[in-house]
Enzyme design. Structure first.
Site, PDB file in Angstrom:
ATOM      1  N   GLY A 180       0.788  -1.041   0.126  1.00  0.00           N
ATOM      2  CA  GLY A 180      -0.084  -0.039   0.184  1.00  0.00           C
ATOM      3  C   GLY A 180       0.725   1.263  -0.013  1.00  0.00           C
ATOM      4  N   SER A 203     -15.313  -0.470 -28.358  1.00  0.00           N
ATOM      5  CA  SER A 203     -14.100   0.461 -28.777  1.00  0.00           C
ATOM      6  C   SER A 203     -13.272  -0.034 -29.817  1.00  0.00           C
ATOM      7  CB  SER A 203     -13.458   0.855 -27.549  1.00  0.00           C
ATOM      8  OG  SER A 203     -12.408  -0.473 -27.063  1.00  0.00           O
ATOM      9  N   GLY A 204     -13.522  -1.195 -30.193  1.00  0.00           N
ATOM     10  CA  GLY A 204     -12.714  -2.034 -30.953  1.00  0.00           C
ATOM     11  C   GLY A 204     -11.361  -2.520 -30.371  1.00  0.00           C
ATOM     12  N   GLY A 205     -11.415  -2.255 -28.974  1.00  0.00           N
ATOM     13  CA  GLY A 205     -10.076  -3.080 -28.065  1.00  0.00           C
ATOM     14  C   GLY A 205     -10.492  -4.396 -27.762  1.00  0.00           C
ATOM     15  N   VAL A 206      -9.649  -4.951 -27.138  1.00  0.00           N
ATOM     16  CA  VAL A 206      -9.967  -6.334 -26.668  1.00  0.00           C
ATOM     17  C   VAL A 206     -10.815  -6.105 -25.593  1.00  0.00           C
ATOM     18  CG1 VAL A 206      -8.599  -8.294 -25.588  1.00  0.00           C
ATOM     19  CG2 VAL A 206      -7.282  -6.691 -26.868  1.00  0.00           C
ATOM     20  N   ASP A 207     -10.904  -5.518 -24.493  1.00  0.00           N
ATOM     21  CA  ASP A 207     -11.833  -5.738 -23.539  1.00  0.00           C
ATOM     22  C   ASP A 207     -13.112  -5.650 -23.827  1.00  0.00           C
ATOM     23  OD1 ASP A 207      -9.302  -5.506 -22.333  1.00  0.00           O
ATOM     24  OD2 ASP A 207      -9.649  -3.268 -21.718  1.00  0.00           O
ATOM     25  N   CYS A 221       5.555  -6.162   1.199  1.00  0.00           N
ATOM     26  CA  CYS A 221       5.730  -4.560   1.029  1.00  0.00           C
ATOM     27  C   CYS A 221       5.310  -3.916   2.454  1.00  0.00           C
ATOM     28  CB  CYS A 221       5.189  -4.146  -0.262  1.00  0.00           C
ATOM     29  SG  CYS A 221       5.825  -2.524  -0.525  1.00  0.00           S
ATOM     30  N   TYR A 222       4.195  -2.999   2.242  1.00  0.00           N
ATOM     31  CA  TYR A 222       3.760  -2.204   3.183  1.00  0.00           C
ATOM     32  C   TYR A 222       3.225  -3.237   4.301  1.00  0.00           C
ATOM     33  CZ  TYR A 222       0.081   0.299   5.892  1.00  0.00           C
ATOM     34  OH  TYR A 222      -0.442   1.076   6.982  1.00  0.00           O
ATOM     35  N   HIS A 263       7.696  -7.471  -4.070  1.00  0.00           N
ATOM     36  CA  HIS A 263       6.448  -8.003  -4.681  1.00  0.00           C
ATOM     37  C   HIS A 263       6.593  -9.482  -5.115  1.00  0.00           C
ATOM     38  CE1 HIS A 263       4.205  -4.332  -3.748  1.00  0.00           C
ATOM     39  NE2 HIS A 263       5.008  -3.589  -3.835  1.00  0.00           N
ATOM     40  N   GLU A 303       4.151 -10.987  -6.541  1.00  0.00           N
ATOM     41  CA  GLU A 303       3.034 -11.280  -7.429  1.00  0.00           C
ATOM     42  C   GLU A 303       3.264 -10.762  -8.653  1.00  0.00           C
ATOM     43  OE1 GLU A 303       3.115  -9.069  -4.904  1.00  0.00           O
ATOM     44  OE2 GLU A 303       2.098  -7.249  -5.012  1.00  0.00           O
ATOM     45  N   LYS A 354      -5.640  -7.759 -18.182  1.00  0.00           N
ATOM     46  CA  LYS A 354      -5.659  -7.944 -19.683  1.00  0.00           C
ATOM     47  C   LYS A 354      -5.253  -9.389 -20.007  1.00  0.00           C
ATOM     48  CE  LYS A 354      -5.741  -5.128 -22.899  1.00  0.00           C
ATOM     49  NZ  LYS A 354      -6.927  -4.091 -22.854  1.00  0.00           N
TER      50      LYS A 354
END
Ligand code: XMP
Length: 579
Positions: free
Chosen positions: A54, A223-227, A81-82, A169, A171, A367
């Protein structure tokens, strides 16, 4: 029905909090995120607890904390970390306020330790750091088992109490053995068993969509994007083609050829709105203001289209391709540091969410997971492999300035008075950019860690005049500047695709900055090729000399371009986008 979580991740406000939970799920163990201050009694069901990183210092008033009873419960706890600092602080150790911090790659020296968390991991290894404060003294019963050059206590353990801490990190992908740390914790320390198959997600998502939609239909702005395309396809799969509609709004902030690409997608209508967006943006220079204007214009169009198409009645709801980083980076979770307002989190949309008329099937995904879902749905590779492109489009890659200001010569290079956003220690900062004359990534990392006033370093590839005599000029978003950027972006995309360089990068923003030499050449181009897995962290990628030379030669031919630069900054400390 999801299984009972075996691992609970306590959200101490870090950007990577949900990433931890998902990495644990990738190991086949079901994990969920909880607020950091959840009472120990509510965590009893889990076999282990992870406290996330954090942006705060444990000494900040009101900084996130945990119920100290979790440390005495006999349950295994890992602080990251934190989370490590908080554990050390609450148990009587000492945390020292850092002055300059450590961001990016570091080399960890891990001692031999006969403990399941560190099993098979002793030795030197690359880790990823993003912190200011450090643990200066371990609490009673703990030993320090790992260190880096600038962080003497980078891993701590009290095996008898089943308590552990890591300053780095595990992760993020840049910690090369990060998965092993998590796996050792989950299986070796906590004794979890596998109860989760990541491939269950498509049927689970379909079911969620059917439940959320009820008997209503879903309308999408694609939007034409992947998502948004994957979210759209998921809804079609869950509800059938007759119940799902899509419209693409051409905001005038798109890349060259984009609208034609989208016209080829099945089931999508195109709405032209370039003039409306450019008119609304006239004179705006502040990045957050630009985002807000775009978000509001978008909501206005959404509402108008919904009216015209009679979608406003209760039989329709709005579908969106929001993914997880969109929500955390705008403060969408309880503690995440407020970073920027994404277009899909503006007021009008929030109202729709509150009234329950929205479906965001991918909102807890990153993503790379969205791409996997897309592949499972059988969508074409041309669509799935597209680089991500931000919702506000070229507007946030066309930097503006409120003032005229000269380039400043400094000992280490040239200070370019254009503010770009960076992320240092989990909180965001706008700061000027340092330009140096060689594309040396190591030097760039060194300079950023050394000078806290700078969060980004670029290399000058070619300039029309010596950098020291160039200046930043006051300007806003105009169609001439957008056209300049669009042309530059198209050149870079073409050369990058033809050379195969495309496959080496995860995203390749091309940025226009108002750094020029006189009215005939008011702007410069910055190339920002990065490699990443999920956009949360990223590495600036080198370009080989031949390709760079080709790009530079063509870019310098673009009307009004005074120089070409290459961004050398990793994330952290520099975000992928410049705004
Ligand atoms: P940063 O710049 O935060 O970017 O390192 C991480 C990823 O998010 C994308 N991005 C955005 N996407 N609206 C979007 O839809 C935005 O305002 C926005 N800002 C950043 C960025 O392109 C990268 O993939």
């Amino acid at each position: 029905m999801n299984p009972t979580p075996q691992i609970l991740v306590l959200d101490a406000g870090g950007q990577y909090c949900h990433l931890i939970a998902r990495k644990v799920r990738d190991l086949g163990v079901y994990a969920e995120v909880r607020p950091s201050d959840a009472p120990a009694a509510e965590l009893a069901e889990a076999r282990g607890i992870i406290i996330s990183g954090g942006p705060n210092s444990v000494y900040d008033p009101g900084s996130p904390t945990v119920d100290p009873a979790i440390f005495a419960s006999g349950k295994a706890v890992l602080g990251i970390c934190y989370g490590q600092q908080l554990m050390a602080y609450l148990l009587g150790g000492k945390v020292r306020k850092g002055d300059k911090g450590e961001y990016g790659f570091a080399t960890l020296d891990l001692a031999e330790a006969a403990d399941p968390l560190f099993s098979g991991l002793a030795g030197r290894q690359q880790v990823w750091m993003s912190h200011r404060d450090v643990v200066a003294e371990v609490p009673e019963g703990f030993t320090a088992v790992g260190s880096t050059e600038t962080c003497a206590i980078a891993a701590i353990a009290a095996p008898a109490k089943r308590l552990y801490g890591l300053q780095f990190h595990p992760e993020v992908v840049h910690t090369t053995r990060g998965r092993e740390y998590l796996s050792n914790f989950v299986f070796g320390v906590c004794g979890c068993r596998q109860d989760w198959d990541p491939r269950h997600r498509v049927p689970m998502l379909e079911q969620e969509i059917r439940e959320a939609a009820g008997n209503r239909n879903v309308f999408f702005f694609v939007s034409g994007g992947v998502d948004s395309s994957v979210a759209f396809a998921l809804c079609i799969r869950a509800l059938g083609e007759d119940r799902v509609r899509g419209v693409y709004v051409d905001t005038g902030l798109m890349r060259e050829g984009e609208t034609d690409f989208v016209r080829r997608l099945p089931g999508v209508a195109v709405e032209e709105a370039g003039e409306l967006f450019l008119g609304a943006l006239a004179g705006a220079t502040d990045p957050e203001q630009k985002r807000r204007i775009i978000g509001e214009a978008f909501v206005g169009i959404q509402e108008r289209i919904a009216q015209e198409r009679h979608l406003a009645d209760e039989r329709w709801i709005l579908g969106q391709g929001t993914i997880y980083p969109d929500t955390i980076e705008s403060g969408g979770t309880a503690n995440a540091a407020v970073i920027k307002t994404h277009h899909n989190r503006v007021e009008g949309i929030r109202k729709l969410i509150e009234s329950g008329r929205i479906i965001e099937p991918l909102k807890s995904f990153y993503k790379d997971e969205v791409r996997e879902v897309g592949r499972e749905l059988g969508l074409p590779a041309e669509l799935i492999e597209r680089h991500p492109f931000p919702g506000p489009g070229l507007a946030i890659r066309c930097l503006c300035s409120e003032f005229d200001a000269p380039v400043r010569v400094a000992e280490e290079g040239f200070i370019i008075p254009v503010n770009s956003v960076g992320v240092q220690g989990d909180s965001r900062s706008y700061a000027p950019v340092l330009a140096i004359d060689t594309a040396d990534h190591d030097r760039a990392t060194y300079l950023i860690n050394r000078f806290s006033s700078v969060n980004r370093v670029i290399a000058a590839v070619q300039t029309r005049e010596p950098l020291a005599s160039m200046q930043v000029s006051a300007c806003s978003l105009t169609s001439a500047r957008l056209d300049r950027l669009r042309r530059a972006d198209a050149i870079v995309r073409r050369l990058s695709h033809q050379s195969g360089y495309d496959n080496k990068v995860w995203q390749f923003p091309v940025i226009l900055i108002p750094l020029g030499c006189g009215p005939a050449w008011p702007d410069s181009i910055v190339l920002r090729p990065v490699d990443s897995v999920d956009g949360m962290t990223a590495r600036s990628v080198a370009i080989d000399a031949g390709l760079l030379e080709q790009m530079q030669a063509e870019l310098m031919q673009v009307d009004g371009v005074a120089g070409v630069f290459l961004d050398l900054t990793h994330k952290p400390p520099g975000t992928i986008e410049w705004e």
